[in-house]
Scaffold this motif. Structure first.
Motif, short mmCIF file in Angstrom:
data_model
loop_
_atom_site.label_atom_id
_atom_site.label_comp_id
_atom_site.label_asym_id
_atom_site.label_seq_id
_atom_site.Cartn_x
_atom_site.Cartn_y
_atom_site.Cartn_z
N GLU A 162 0.83 -1.20 0.00
CA GLU A 162 0.00 0.00 0.00
C GLU A 162 0.87 1.25 0.00
OE1 GLU A 162 -2.83 0.39 3.28
OE2 GLU A 162 -2.53 2.57 3.21
N VAL B 263 2.20 1.80 -3.44
CA VAL B 263 1.19 2.37 -4.34
C VAL B 263 1.01 3.85 -4.07
CG1 VAL B 263 -1.25 2.32 -4.98
CG2 VAL B 263 -0.04 0.18 -4.54
N ARG B 264 0.91 4.18 -2.80
CA ARG B 264 0.71 5.59 -2.44
C ARG B 264 1.87 6.46 -2.95
NH1 ARG B 264 -3.15 6.91 1.40
NH2 ARG B 264 -4.29 5.11 2.22
N LYS B 265 3.08 5.91 -2.81
CA LYS B 265 4.23 6.68 -3.29
C LYS B 265 4.19 6.81 -4.81
CE LYS B 265 7.57 6.65 0.27
NZ LYS B 265 8.99 6.51 0.57
N ALA B 266 3.80 5.72 -5.51
CA ALA B 266 3.76 5.75 -6.96
C ALA B 266 2.77 6.81 -7.46
CB ALA B 266 3.37 4.38 -7.51
N ILE B 267 1.68 6.98 -6.75
CA ILE B 267 0.70 7.96 -7.24
C ILE B 267 0.93 9.35 -6.66
CG2 ILE B 267 -1.07 6.21 -7.68
CD1 ILE B 267 -2.41 7.05 -5.10
N GLY B 268 2.07 9.54 -6.00
CA GLY B 268 2.45 10.91 -5.68
C GLY B 268 2.54 11.27 -4.22
N ALA B 269 2.43 10.28 -3.31
CA ALA B 269 2.58 10.61 -1.89
C ALA B 269 4.04 10.93 -1.61
CB ALA B 269 2.13 9.45 -1.02
N ARG B 270 4.27 12.05 -0.91
CA ARG B 270 5.62 12.38 -0.49
C ARG B 270 5.92 11.62 0.80
NH1 ARG B 270 3.81 18.36 -0.37
NH2 ARG B 270 2.10 17.12 0.46
N ASP C 280 3.88 12.67 3.65
CA ASP C 280 2.48 12.24 3.64
C ASP C 280 2.34 10.87 4.30
OD1 ASP C 280 1.49 14.48 2.22
OD2 ASP C 280 2.22 13.61 0.34
N ILE C 281 3.28 9.99 3.97
CA ILE C 281 3.25 8.63 4.56
C ILE C 281 3.52 8.71 6.06
CG2 ILE C 281 4.33 6.34 4.48
CD1 ILE C 281 2.90 6.96 1.91
N PRO D 184 9.95 3.04 -3.10
CA PRO D 184 8.67 2.70 -3.76
C PRO D 184 8.75 1.43 -4.61
CG PRO D 184 9.59 4.76 -4.62
CD PRO D 184 10.36 4.42 -3.40
N LEU E 164 6.54 -1.83 -3.91
CA LEU E 164 5.56 -2.33 -4.89
C LEU E 164 5.77 -3.81 -5.19
CD1 LEU E 164 5.29 0.62 -7.39
CD2 LEU E 164 3.41 -0.43 -6.15
#
Lengths: 218, 401
Positions: B308, B311-318, B321-322, B394, B398
């Motif tokens: 998860e 995925v969050r990092k792939a869609i742009g989470a810095r 954010d995590i 990331p 993944l």
């Protein structure tokens, strides 16, 4: 040029010996192209995809994304580029369980700090034909539907590039055809689409193929 | 933004209800322990203070013998005389009343019942100076005092032990084989720890000196200070007067010592404060253990949700954010645990109050403290797992199966 690489190289260090995963890769992809990246496993196509998707940075060479060299930037700036310019579609969908389809599609917008993620996400889901399934959780959806949600998530920030890694690998051929048709439709609307695959059939749907073997373009 | 993160956090906690509850358990117990122990300490403090002030606070207590805080005090010092008490009342400014006291342990007897208790030979003023109240009957008159009448006022413990449910007032009993008539019964005050004012018989001091104890010296002089006078100032004057009367040279130690009630109050206050800190301190150890429990669960959660995170990092989470997401989850666990712990602590304090002799008081500040501390525990012990999540690569994340 949407994507241009110059003498791209990536070296993995395994103990004392270096292993060259990518070597002098020069590719150019125009805006609005639909390109397949093919090659046997271990050829370096995954590494190339990671670099093109800004998940990783090259050790050598340059990578120009819409004219900007992104080969040397890292961290949060790279995350911002992934968020706004690139949409990812994975083989195993990678939707978050326990979130509805709509919430999954909203996620990239959250990291873009957009004010009304709901409307844009609903539009993206309509576009992939899942307007009726917005409040379903991934485990209530079929494989094809899940991949449509993933595609909706990839296009919700309106990126110029869609990067798909074996998008039909986990689907039967009928569902796979539907997904490929969806990619073609997105391509007709002007998006640049790159599909990484080892299936000739999938590659055949793309306008052009870039073949990778032993870290080099052939 | 925050709402969705909150929703994701809550959903993931709800998906693992049992595990979340177990993670919270440490915090629940920790906060519960802190709340109830602080309540116990605060209750004890209030109780002690109430009892001490019930003895009167503007009092100086003069006792024979040197100050035992500085060394060993001999038990039978015969230096304090009745004339000293009279002199204090007559010559020192700011003194409202004095009570010359003689005390001894003695056997008291009523038919077949007998017990050992403290006999206090006192003047009338003693009753009011020490804030004694009568349950029944009367105090002795000055005529009775002057004539060494054999009349007695009994404390609660004595009344109960000798007379049971019978009314002691009007009865005759014996103190050291001398017949006495009971004219009054004191209201109970409760044990003070170092002595129990209910386990006592008060008789006129002349009677005590001549007929019961047989001594011409005093064991104590209680001095009541006028309203608005400084205790330590009067204390100095008394010291000077008594040194003079006892002919103590400049370089000699005093043969008496003066206790200041305010000092005793301060001492008891300090003691109960220490007691409260000690209880709270021990309880907060369990809070730390609870925090480690949260860290453990969060590490498991991060590992489980590696994909998860990818995925969050792939869609742009810095990274931040995590970090924020997992930190928030840890804070929610510890915060919810803290709230439940407050409930548990309240229930524990309430049942201590109901089923034991201890008093408990829950202060608002201990609740605020618990909420703050449990949130802080969440941040402190959640930070390491959250930063591990934030630093994940990331691509590796993944690939994680």
């Amino acid at each position: 040029m949407m994507i241009e690489t110059r003498k791209l190289g990536k070296i993995y260090h395994l103990g004392k010996t270096g292993y060259r995963a990518l070597d002098d890769v020069n590719i150019a992809i125009d805006e609005g192209e639909m390109v397949a990246v093919t090659g046997p496993s271990g050829s370096g196509k995954s590494t190339l995809m990671h670099i093109l998707g800004c998940l990783d940075t090259p050790d050598e060479g340059e990578y120009l994304l819409a004219g900007e060299n992104v080969a040397r930037i890292s961290g949060d700036r790279l995350a911002a580029i992934r968020n706004r310019r690139i949409g990812f579609v994975f083989q195993s969908f990678n939707l978050l369980p326990r979130l509805t389809a709509l919430e999954n599609v909203e996620l990239p917008l959250l990291y873009a700090a957009q004010n009304h993620p709901g409307t844009a996400a609903a539009k993206a889901l309509e576009k992939v034909g899942l307007a009726q399934r917005m409040s379903h959780e991934p485990n209530q959806l079929s494989g094809g539907q899940r991949q449509r949600v993933a595609i909706a998530r990839a296009i919700v920030t309106n990126p110029a590039i869609i990067l798909a890694d074996e998008p039909t690998g986990n689907l039967d051929s009928k569902m796979g055809d539907e997904i490929l048709a969806l990619f073609r439709q997105l391509n007709r609307e002007g998006r640049t689409i790159i599909i990484v695959t080892h299936e000739e059939y999938v590659a055949g749907h793309c306008g052009r193929q870039i073949r990778i073997r032993d870290g080099k373009v052939v | 933004m925050l709402w969705i993160i909150l929703k994701v956090a809550l959903k993931s906690l709800l998906a693992n209800k049992m595990r979340s509850l177990l993670a919270m358990l440490g915090i629940i117990i920790g906060v519960g322990a802190v709340i109830s122990m602080l309540a116990l300490g605060t209750g004890a403090k209030k109780q002690v203070m109430q009892r001490i002030t019930s003895m009167g606070t503007n009092l100086l207590i003069v006792r024979p013998g040197g100050d035992y805080r500085k060394g060993i005090r001999s038990t039978t010092v015969e230096t304090l005389k009745l004339t000293d008490a009279e002199a204090i009342l007559d010559k020192i400014e700011g003194v409202e009343a004095v009570a010359p006291l003689v005390t001894a342990r003695a056997q008291v007897k009523y038919f077949n019942e007998n017990m050992n208790t403290t006999i206090t030979g006192a003047p009338l003023t003693y009753i009011t100076m020490r804030n004694f109240e009568l349950e029944k009957g009367r105090v002795f008159t000055s005529v009775e005092k002057d004539h060494s009448a054999r009349v007695a006022i009994v404390g609660n413990v004595v009344a109960e032990q000798l007379f049971g449910s019978q009314d002691p007032v009007g009865e005759r009993f014996r103190i050291k084989n001398v017949n006495f008539r009971i004219i009054g019964r004191l209201k109970a005050k409760g044990d003070q720890g170092w002595f129990n004012p209910d386990d006592m018989v008060i008789i006129p001091y002349p009677t005590a000196m001549k007929q019961v104890i047989g001594q011409d010296f005093l064991n104590e002089i209680d001095v009541k200070i006028k309203e608005g006078m400084k205790l330590d100032k009067v204390e100095k004057r008394i010291t000077r007067l008594l040194r003079q009367r006892h002919r103590i040279r400049m370089d000699e130690e005093e043969d008496f010592h003066i206790r200041n009630m305010a000092e005793i109050v301060a001492m008891a206050s300090q003691f109960t404060q220490t007691f409260t800190f000690l209880l709270g301190g021990i309880a907060s150890i369990s809070l730390i253990v609870g925090g480690i429990g949260i860290m453990n669960i969060m590490l498991v959660t991060v590992t489980e949700r590696t994909r998860e995170i990818g995925v969050r990092k792939a869609i742009g989470a810095r990274n931040r954010d995590i970090l924020r997401q997992f930190l928030l989850e840890a804070i929610i666990i510890s915060g919810l645990g803290g709230l439940m712990g407050i409930g548990l602590g309240y229930a524990a304090a309430e049942s201590i109050r109901q089923f034991t002799a201890y008093q408990t008081i829950i202060e608002l500040r201990s609740i605020l403290l618990s909420i703050t501390v449990s949130a802080a525990v969440g941040i402190f012990f959640g930070y390491y797992p959250a930063s591990r999540a934030a630093k994940l690569d990331p691509i590796e994340a993944l690939r994680y199966e």
